[in-house]
Motif scaffolding. Structure first.
Motif, PDB file in Angstrom:
ATOM      1  N   MET A  72       0.806  -1.189   0.000  1.00  0.00           N
ATOM      2  CA  MET A  72       0.000   0.000   0.000  1.00  0.00           C
ATOM      3  C   MET A  72       0.856   1.263   0.000  1.00  0.00           C
ATOM      4  SD  MET A  72      -3.164  -0.838  -0.019  1.00  0.00           S
ATOM      5  CE  MET A  72      -4.158  -2.247   0.241  1.00  0.00           C
ATOM      6  N   GLU A  73       2.151   1.110   0.223  1.00  0.00           N
ATOM      7  CA  GLU A  73       3.035   2.272   0.262  1.00  0.00           C
ATOM      8  C   GLU A  73       3.076   2.996  -1.072  1.00  0.00           C
ATOM      9  OE1 GLU A  73       6.869   1.118   1.613  1.00  0.00           O
ATOM     10  OE2 GLU A  73       6.091   0.263   3.469  1.00  0.00           O
ATOM     11  N   GLU A  74       2.917   2.254  -2.160  1.00  0.00           N
ATOM     12  CA  GLU A  74       3.021   2.879  -3.472  1.00  0.00           C
ATOM     13  C   GLU A  74       1.708   3.482  -3.940  1.00  0.00           C
ATOM     14  OE1 GLU A  74       2.659  -1.025  -6.254  1.00  0.00           O
ATOM     15  OE2 GLU A  74       4.509  -0.768  -5.140  1.00  0.00           O
ATOM     16  N   PHE A  75       0.632   3.278  -3.198  1.00  0.00           N
ATOM     17  CA  PHE A  75      -0.650   3.885  -3.556  1.00  0.00           C
ATOM     18  C   PHE A  75      -0.583   5.389  -3.334  1.00  0.00           C
ATOM     19  CE2 PHE A  75      -1.966  -0.210  -4.188  1.00  0.00           C
ATOM     20  CZ  PHE A  75      -3.333  -0.409  -4.276  1.00  0.00           C
ATOM     21  N   LYS A  76      -1.190   6.138  -4.241  1.00  0.00           N
ATOM     22  CA  LYS A  76      -1.155   7.601  -4.199  1.00  0.00           C
ATOM     23  C   LYS A  76      -2.561   8.166  -4.054  1.00  0.00           C
ATOM     24  CE  LYS A  76       3.256   7.631  -5.122  1.00  0.00           C
ATOM     25  NZ  LYS A  76       4.185   7.699  -4.048  1.00  0.00           N
ATOM     26  N   THR A  77      -2.657   9.324  -3.437  1.00  0.00           N
ATOM     27  CA  THR A  77      -3.947  10.007  -3.283  1.00  0.00           C
ATOM     28  C   THR A  77      -4.318  10.681  -4.592  1.00  0.00           C
ATOM     29  OG1 THR A  77      -3.503  10.415  -0.949  1.00  0.00           O
ATOM     30  CG2 THR A  77      -5.195  11.784  -1.997  1.00  0.00           C
ATOM     31  N   TYR A  88      -8.256  -0.114  -4.708  1.00  0.00           N
ATOM     32  CA  TYR A  88      -8.261   1.195  -4.064  1.00  0.00           C
ATOM     33  C   TYR A  88      -8.520   1.025  -2.579  1.00  0.00           C
ATOM     34  CZ  TYR A  88     -13.267   0.543  -3.713  1.00  0.00           C
ATOM     35  OH  TYR A  88     -14.495   0.033  -3.395  1.00  0.00           O
ATOM     36  N   PHE A  89      -8.324   2.089  -1.830  1.00  0.00           N
ATOM     37  CA  PHE A  89      -8.825   2.157  -0.466  1.00  0.00           C
ATOM     38  C   PHE A  89      -9.011   3.618  -0.103  1.00  0.00           C
ATOM     39  CE2 PHE A  89      -4.291   2.425   0.278  1.00  0.00           C
ATOM     40  CZ  PHE A  89      -4.150   3.249   1.391  1.00  0.00           C
ATOM     41  N   PHE A  90      -9.889   3.837   0.859  1.00  0.00           N
ATOM     42  CA  PHE A  90     -10.177   5.184   1.332  1.00  0.00           C
ATOM     43  C   PHE A  90      -9.562   5.359   2.714  1.00  0.00           C
ATOM     44  CE2 PHE A  90     -13.519   4.723  -1.835  1.00  0.00           C
ATOM     45  CZ  PHE A  90     -13.509   5.973  -2.444  1.00  0.00           C
ATOM     46  N   GLU A  91      -8.538   6.181   2.795  1.00  0.00           N
ATOM     47  CA  GLU A  91      -7.892   6.478   4.070  1.00  0.00           C
ATOM     48  C   GLU A  91      -8.806   7.385   4.891  1.00  0.00           C
ATOM     49  OE1 GLU A  91      -3.958   8.875   5.529  1.00  0.00           O
ATOM     50  OE2 GLU A  91      -3.846   7.801   3.633  1.00  0.00           O
ATOM     51  N   ASN A  92      -8.964   7.107   6.157  1.00  0.00           N
ATOM     52  CA  ASN A  92      -9.784   7.862   7.109  1.00  0.00           C
ATOM     53  C   ASN A  92     -11.282   7.633   6.942  1.00  0.00           C
ATOM     54  OD1 ASN A  92      -7.418   9.029   8.112  1.00  0.00           O
ATOM     55  ND2 ASN A  92      -7.555  10.748   6.706  1.00  0.00           N
ATOM     56  N   GLU A  93     -11.695   6.676   6.132  1.00  0.00           N
ATOM     57  CA  GLU A  93     -13.119   6.437   5.910  1.00  0.00           C
ATOM     58  C   GLU A  93     -13.820   6.003   7.198  1.00  0.00           C
ATOM     59  OE1 GLU A  93     -16.122   3.659   3.247  1.00  0.00           O
ATOM     60  OE2 GLU A  93     -13.984   3.219   3.247  1.00  0.00           O
ATOM     61  N   THR A  94     -13.242   5.069   7.921  1.00  0.00           N
ATOM     62  CA  THR A  94     -13.874   4.552   9.129  1.00  0.00           C
ATOM     63  C   THR A  94     -14.001   5.635  10.193  1.00  0.00           C
ATOM     64  OG1 THR A  94     -12.995   2.359   8.674  1.00  0.00           O
ATOM     65  CG2 THR A  94     -13.746   2.788  10.924  1.00  0.00           C
ATOM     66  N   LYS A 103      -7.068   6.436  -2.305  1.00  0.00           N
ATOM     67  CA  LYS A 103      -5.719   5.982  -2.644  1.00  0.00           C
ATOM     68  C   LYS A 103      -5.805   4.915  -3.720  1.00  0.00           C
ATOM     69  CE  LYS A 103      -3.438   7.970   0.877  1.00  0.00           C
ATOM     70  NZ  LYS A 103      -2.102   8.506   0.906  1.00  0.00           N
ATOM     71  N   ILE A 104      -5.019   5.085  -4.775  1.00  0.00           N
ATOM     72  CA  ILE A 104      -5.004   4.126  -5.878  1.00  0.00           C
ATOM     73  C   ILE A 104      -3.555   3.851  -6.290  1.00  0.00           C
ATOM     74  CG2 ILE A 104      -7.243   4.840  -6.780  1.00  0.00           C
ATOM     75  CD1 ILE A 104      -5.567   6.319  -9.015  1.00  0.00           C
ATOM     76  N   HIS A 105      -3.375   2.780  -7.045  1.00  0.00           N
ATOM     77  CA  HIS A 105      -2.056   2.473  -7.602  1.00  0.00           C
ATOM     78  C   HIS A 105      -1.805   3.437  -8.763  1.00  0.00           C
ATOM     79  CE1 HIS A 105       1.185   0.305  -9.587  1.00  0.00           C
ATOM     80  NE2 HIS A 105       1.401  -0.243  -8.398  1.00  0.00           N
ATOM     81  N   PRO A 106      -0.586   3.937  -8.907  1.00  0.00           N
ATOM     82  CA  PRO A 106      -0.289   4.886  -9.985  1.00  0.00           C
ATOM     83  C   PRO A 106      -0.642   4.378 -11.388  1.00  0.00           C
ATOM     84  CG  PRO A 106       1.525   4.840  -8.424  1.00  0.00           C
ATOM     85  CD  PRO A 106       0.568   3.747  -8.024  1.00  0.00           C
ATOM     86  N   ASN A 107      -0.620   3.063 -11.607  1.00  0.00           N
ATOM     87  CA  ASN A 107      -0.964   2.522 -12.923  1.00  0.00           C
ATOM     88  C   ASN A 107      -2.437   2.746 -13.280  1.00  0.00           C
ATOM     89  OD1 ASN A 107       1.654   1.609 -13.116  1.00  0.00           O
ATOM     90  ND2 ASN A 107       1.157  -0.497 -12.590  1.00  0.00           N
TER      91      ASN A 107
END
Length: 77
Positions: A1-6, A30-36, A54-58
């Motif tokens: 998940m480190e490479e996922f970007k906002t 994808y994932f949503f940071e702070n959603e919970t 947050k998504i992968h740059p690709n």
């Protein structure tokens, strides 16, 4: 998940419901940071910096197209 970007930031959990469905349909990881935390205490959203998609740059171009489409057609993003 480190490479996922906002790619986008939202203030409230109701803003991401349709977007989650579209991303799932496209098979985009994808994932949503702070959603919970934002769903538990909505007024903390600004203090946390919002709900960050947050998504992968690709997948950047595909997700940007989805966001643009939702903004144009639904006026919710």
């Amino acid at each position: 998940m480190e490479e996922f970007k906002t790619i986008a930031i939202f203030n409230y959990t109701h803003e991401i419901v349709v977007l989650k469905h579209k991303l799932d349909q496209e098979g985009i990881h994808y994932f949503f940071e702070n959603e919970t935390m934002s769903s538990i205490a909505p007024f903390y959203s600004n203090a946390l910096g919002g709900i960050k998609l947050k998504i992968h740059p690709n997948d950047f171009e595909n997700v940007q197209t989805i966001l643009d489409d939702l903004k144009t057609n639904l006026n919710i993003v």
